[in-house]
Design a protein around this motif. Structure first.
Motif, PDB file in Angstrom:
ATOM      1  N   MET A  28       0.828  -1.214   0.000  1.00  0.00           N
ATOM      2  CA  MET A  28       0.000   0.000   0.000  1.00  0.00           C
ATOM      3  C   MET A  28       0.863   1.266   0.000  1.00  0.00           C
ATOM      4  N   GLY A  29       2.186   1.136   0.062  1.00  0.00           N
ATOM      5  CA  GLY A  29       3.029   2.328   0.074  1.00  0.00           C
ATOM      6  C   GLY A  29       2.968   3.021   1.419  1.00  0.00           C
ATOM      7  N   MET A  30       2.363   4.208   1.460  1.00  0.00           N
ATOM      8  CA  MET A  30       2.200   4.943   2.721  1.00  0.00           C
ATOM      9  C   MET A  30       1.349   4.140   3.686  1.00  0.00           C
ATOM     10  N   SER A  31       1.608   4.305   4.990  1.00  0.00           N
ATOM     11  CA  SER A  31       0.787   3.526   5.902  1.00  0.00           C
ATOM     12  C   SER A  31      -0.432   4.331   6.364  1.00  0.00           C
ATOM     13  N   VAL A  32      -1.448   3.583   6.706  1.00  0.00           N
ATOM     14  CA  VAL A  32      -2.711   4.180   7.127  1.00  0.00           C
ATOM     15  C   VAL A  32      -2.667   4.403   8.635  1.00  0.00           C
ATOM     16  N   ILE A  33      -2.953   5.626   9.054  1.00  0.00           N
ATOM     17  CA  ILE A  33      -2.899   5.987  10.475  1.00  0.00           C
ATOM     18  C   ILE A  33      -4.316   6.229  10.986  1.00  0.00           C
ATOM     19  N   ILE A  34      -4.635   5.611  12.120  1.00  0.00           N
ATOM     20  CA  ILE A  34      -5.961   5.821  12.734  1.00  0.00           C
ATOM     21  C   ILE A  34      -5.793   6.797  13.897  1.00  0.00           C
ATOM     22  N   SER A  35      -6.626   7.834  13.945  1.00  0.00           N
ATOM     23  CA  SER A  35      -6.544   8.776  15.071  1.00  0.00           C
ATOM     24  C   SER A  35      -7.901   9.418  15.303  1.00  0.00           C
ATOM     25  N   GLU A  36      -8.020  10.122  16.436  1.00  0.00           N
ATOM     26  CA  GLU A  36      -9.285  10.796  16.740  1.00  0.00           C
ATOM     27  C   GLU A  36      -9.466  11.957  15.749  1.00  0.00           C
ATOM     28  N   ALA A  37     -10.692  12.162  15.282  1.00  0.00           N
ATOM     29  CA  ALA A  37     -10.964  13.223  14.302  1.00  0.00           C
ATOM     30  C   ALA A  37     -10.901  14.596  14.965  1.00  0.00           C
ATOM     31  N   ALA A  77      -9.354   7.284   9.561  1.00  0.00           N
ATOM     32  CA  ALA A  77      -8.177   6.599   9.021  1.00  0.00           C
ATOM     33  C   ALA A  77      -7.626   7.544   7.970  1.00  0.00           C
ATOM     34  N   ARG A  78      -6.338   7.808   8.032  1.00  0.00           N
ATOM     35  CA  ARG A  78      -5.725   8.768   7.126  1.00  0.00           C
ATOM     36  C   ARG A  78      -4.628   8.104   6.309  1.00  0.00           C
ATOM     37  N   LEU A  79      -4.582   8.457   5.028  1.00  0.00           N
ATOM     38  CA  LEU A  79      -3.465   8.060   4.176  1.00  0.00           C
ATOM     39  C   LEU A  79      -2.864   9.371   3.704  1.00  0.00           C
ATOM     40  N   GLY A  80      -1.721   9.743   4.265  1.00  0.00           N
ATOM     41  CA  GLY A  80      -1.200  11.088   4.013  1.00  0.00           C
ATOM     42  C   GLY A  80      -2.194  12.095   4.578  1.00  0.00           C
ATOM     43  N   ASP A  81      -2.592  13.075   3.759  1.00  0.00           N
ATOM     44  CA  ASP A  81      -3.538  14.107   4.219  1.00  0.00           C
ATOM     45  C   ASP A  81      -4.989  13.709   3.990  1.00  0.00           C
ATOM     46  N   GLU A  82      -5.180  12.598   3.302  1.00  0.00           N
ATOM     47  CA  GLU A  82      -6.542  12.243   2.909  1.00  0.00           C
ATOM     48  C   GLU A  82      -7.229  11.346   3.934  1.00  0.00           C
ATOM     49  N   VAL A  83      -8.459  11.725   4.311  1.00  0.00           N
ATOM     50  CA  VAL A  83      -9.262  10.877   5.184  1.00  0.00           C
ATOM     51  C   VAL A  83      -9.867   9.779   4.308  1.00  0.00           C
TER      52      VAL A  83
END
Ligand SMILES: CC(C)(COP(=O)(O)OP(=O)(O)OC[C@H]1O[C@@H](n2cnc3c(N)ncnc32)[C@H](O)[C@@H]1OP(=O)(O)O)[C@@H](O)C(=O)NCCC(=O)NCCS
Length: 165
Positions: free
Chosen positions: A1-10, A60-66
């Motif tokens: 997937m290249g960049m990793s997906v980060i989960i955080s509070e909105a 869940a964010r991939l770079g700047d994109e939700v």
């Protein structure tokens, strides 16, 4: 997937992206029921903003994109109601939905004292039901959405974390 997906509070700044993502993701559910007035498609941006401010909302964010989101709130009976789980169609099938669910459950139990979690999904949404059962939810009843779609109600006790894929 290249960049990793980060989960955080909105945060407040995520509300618009969550709103747009939700609109995109729930098209498949609307098509399944032939109903384009289902709750996630008619919710206003203001209402999403309000939920981000008061509820437990994760992205869940991939770079700047939700690319994924979920929200939960503790209800009067002490159960946390979890809803609006969605993952961008391009990113589905990589376990992001399950990760979002786990993040929301942990925060609802640890920060808001939820003793159990409750979810609703349309009665014909087989893949949603599979996902929920795999992470430990059991059917407890049925209900009817405000949009008229028959729903299945599932619950899971806080702390009963089944092994996930
Ligand atoms: C429901 C939804 C959020 C699931 O998101 P997701 O990120 O695809 O969920 P997961 O990846 O955790 O699980 C989905 C499938 O991928 C599979 N999967 C998970 N990780 C995987 C991996 N690393 N490799 C291969 N497959 C994987 C799962 O086994 C599951 O398969 P299944 O459908 O046969 O049960 C997404 O499909 C969506 O946005 N749907 C539209 C909106 C909606 O209906 N939301 C729910 C409202 S109640």
């Amino acid at each position: 997937m290249g960049m990793s997906v980060i989960i955080s509070e909105a945060t407040d700044q995520d509300a618009e992206q969550i709103f747009k993502l939700q609109y995109l993701c729930f098209q498949s559910e609307a098509a399944l029921y032939g109903n384009y007035r289902i709750d996630p498609l008619v919710q206003t941006l203001d209402s999403v903003r309000q939920e981000v401010a008061t509820d437990c909302v994760f992205v869940a964010r991939l770079g700047d994109e939700v690319i994924g989101s979920v929200r939960g709130a503790v209800t009067e009976d002490g159960a946390a109601s979890i809803s609006r789980l969605c993952v961008h169609p391009r990113m589905q099938g990589h376990g992001i939905g399950a990760r979002l669910l786990r993040a929301a459950e942990a925060a609802l139990a640890e920060e808001r004292g939820a003793k159990k979690f409750r979810l609703h999904t349309g009665h014909r949404s087989e893949s949603n039901l599979r996902l929920y059962r795999r992470v430990g939810y059991e059917t407890v009843g049925t209900s009817e959405g405000t949009d008229g779609v028959p729903m299945i109600v599932l619950e899971k006790k806080a702390g009963s974390y089944a092994a996930t894929a």
